[in-house]
Design an enzyme around this catalytic site. Sequence first.
Site, PDB file in Angstrom:
ATOM      1  N   SER A   9       0.866  -1.173   0.000  1.00 40.11           N
ATOM      2  CA  SER A   9       0.000   0.000   0.000  1.00 40.11           C
ATOM      3  C   SER A   9       0.909   1.230   0.000  1.00 40.11           C
ATOM      4  CB  SER A   9      -0.877  -0.023   1.256  1.00 40.11           C
ATOM      5  OG  SER A   9      -1.645   1.149   1.354  1.00 40.11           O
ATOM      6  N   LYS A  38      -0.827  -0.904  -4.534  1.00 40.36           N
ATOM      7  CA  LYS A  38      -2.071  -0.183  -4.199  1.00 40.36           C
ATOM      8  C   LYS A  38      -1.718   1.276  -3.954  1.00 40.36           C
ATOM      9  CE  LYS A  38      -4.652  -0.041   0.122  1.00 40.36           C
ATOM     10  NZ  LYS A  38      -5.347  -0.861   1.140  1.00 40.36           N
ATOM     11  N   LEU A  39      -2.378   2.157  -4.699  1.00 39.01           N
ATOM     12  CA  LEU A  39      -2.136   3.592  -4.540  1.00 39.01           C
ATOM     13  C   LEU A  39      -3.220   4.196  -3.674  1.00 39.01           C
ATOM     14  CD1 LEU A  39      -1.461   4.589  -8.286  1.00 39.01           C
ATOM     15  CD2 LEU A  39       0.209   3.805  -6.561  1.00 39.01           C
ATOM     16  N   LYS A  40      -2.824   4.979  -2.692  1.00 34.08           N
ATOM     17  CA  LYS A  40      -3.797   5.756  -1.933  1.00 34.08           C
ATOM     18  C   LYS A  40      -4.176   6.960  -2.796  1.00 34.08           C
ATOM     19  CE  LYS A  40      -4.007   3.608   2.087  1.00 34.08           C
ATOM     20  NZ  LYS A  40      -5.271   3.071   2.632  1.00 34.08           N
ATOM     21  N   ASP A  46      -7.042   2.995  -3.388  1.00 33.00           N
ATOM     22  CA  ASP A  46      -7.812   3.021  -2.135  1.00 33.00           C
ATOM     23  C   ASP A  46      -8.103   4.468  -1.767  1.00 33.00           C
ATOM     24  OD1 ASP A  46      -8.959   2.628   0.338  1.00 33.00           O
ATOM     25  OD2 ASP A  46      -7.200   1.666   1.256  1.00 33.00           O
ATOM     26  N   ASN A  92     -10.159   5.444   0.874  1.00 38.01           N
ATOM     27  CA  ASN A  92     -10.499   5.633   2.290  1.00 38.01           C
ATOM     28  C   ASN A  92     -11.659   6.618   2.479  1.00 38.01           C
ATOM     29  OD1 ASN A  92      -7.197   4.917   2.778  1.00 38.01           O
ATOM     30  ND2 ASN A  92      -8.698   3.933   4.104  1.00 38.01           N
ATOM     31  N   GLU A 152     -10.999   0.668  -3.881  1.00 37.21           N
ATOM     32  CA  GLU A 152     -11.341   0.338  -2.492  1.00 37.21           C
ATOM     33  C   GLU A 152     -12.004   1.533  -1.799  1.00 37.21           C
ATOM     34  OE1 GLU A 152      -7.818  -1.083  -0.561  1.00 37.21           O
ATOM     35  OE2 GLU A 152      -8.711  -1.104   1.437  1.00 37.21           O
ATOM     36  N   ASP A 203     -13.823  -1.826   2.284  1.00 36.20           N
ATOM     37  CA  ASP A 203     -12.949  -1.999   3.445  1.00 36.20           C
ATOM     38  C   ASP A 203     -13.734  -1.502   4.668  1.00 36.20           C
ATOM     39  OD1 ASP A 203     -11.083  -1.629   5.493  1.00 36.20           O
ATOM     40  OD2 ASP A 203      -9.591  -0.592   4.297  1.00 36.20           O
ATOM     41  N   LYS A 237     -10.126  -7.413   7.124  1.00 34.91           N
ATOM     42  CA  LYS A 237      -9.176  -7.041   8.177  1.00 34.91           C
ATOM     43  C   LYS A 237      -9.762  -7.554   9.477  1.00 34.91           C
ATOM     44  CE  LYS A 237      -7.606  -2.607   6.254  1.00 34.91           C
ATOM     45  NZ  LYS A 237      -7.731  -1.148   6.371  1.00 34.91           N
ATOM     46  N   GLY A 252      -4.464  -4.572   5.687  1.00 36.83           N
ATOM     47  CA  GLY A 252      -3.485  -4.370   6.760  1.00 36.83           C
ATOM     48  C   GLY A 252      -3.744  -3.081   7.497  1.00 36.83           C
TER      49      GLY A 252
END
Length: 377
Positions: free
Chosen positions: A144, A170-172, A197, A199, A222, A247, A271, A299
């Site tokens: 990540s 995985k790119l934020k 992702d 968030n 995500e 997530d 998770k 994670g």
Amino acid sequence: MPIARPADPVTLDGFELRVLHLPLVSPFTTSFGTETVREVIVVRALTADGEGWGEIVTQADPLYSSEYTQGAWDVALRFFAPALLDRRTLAPEDVTGVLEPFKGHRMAKAGLELAVLDAALRAAGRPLGEYLGAVRDRVPSGVSVGIQRDPAALVDTVAGYLDEGYVRIKLKIRPGRDVGDTAAVRDAFGAIPLQVDANSAYTLADADTLAELDRFDLLLIEQPLQEDDIVDHATLARRLRTPVCLDESIVSDKAAADALALGAASIINIKAGRVGGYLEAVRIHDRCLGAGVPVWCGGMLETGIGRAANAALAALPGFTLPGDVSASDRFYTRDIVTEPAVLEHGHVRVPTGPGLGVQIDPVALDEFTVARETLTR
Ligand code: OSB
Ligand code: MG
């Protein structure tokens, strides 16, 4: 595959909780903030037959979810540990039931459950992977990647991880740092396994921007929307070609069932902390395996404790996508276990020793401890 062979009960004498501050090798930036130090709670279960270790994966601030260190510390010491100690003798499978009357605080519950589980399995000489139903001895390792200064810096950072052998990136992302960042990485590295992702940084009003990501052939996007935006996620999923993965929204097996029924997700990030423990995580895995829904192991910047448990979980048959189960040195120069997870040809080994299969380094543990409390019967 529910747990094939339950663990024997343990006789609890006490719990020791510690808050640790572990310096990160580099700042980790997401849509919700930047961390430079990982604040985490480590749990030691003290039993008649030895000890067991768990990790409460809350962060210092309630920005990823409503849980945070001091809240978890309080609820664990005030309610959860006393309730478990009251039972004195219990099997790991009983922990969820004892803590069931208390609402929420799933990460705190998960950390205590893992400590009891580790104690029971260590006493029985059984590895966690065998107990959970692992079918692999190593798992593919994704990484990540936090938001960087600019797309050029992101390309440099990703190049480093690809050189190390990580098999999936995985790119934020966040509004304003999404299409451009993703395009830069696609342009630089071609057809690597890539996902993003958010968030929960977007709303349905951003659907057009998110649809621009379709051209990058991502494995998934995500958690684009808020934790409780299940219906909006279903609406968005119909507008995107990129598969939607949840997530934050998946806080339990029931939440997973509902999200799948509504078409809010076609892939699930599991998770253990977020769902209240490794046993609930296995239930979600079993449901998804039965429904043909791919899952992968998320994670929370785990220490060697949670990282070992995640490797065991990710070795179950339904984990068909690489997880955020990176090597320890992706986050830490020094871990609190004696044999931190390393990357071997893009994979991390599933520990085979009793319980978590890792040993705590007492010197490192003390060095990172900033608070400590013991509760005995
Ligand atoms: O959303 O997956 C997330 C870290 C902290 C909180 C939330 C998330 C993350 C990560 C890092 O993406 C995953 C890891 O531990 O490698
Ligand atoms: Mg996520």
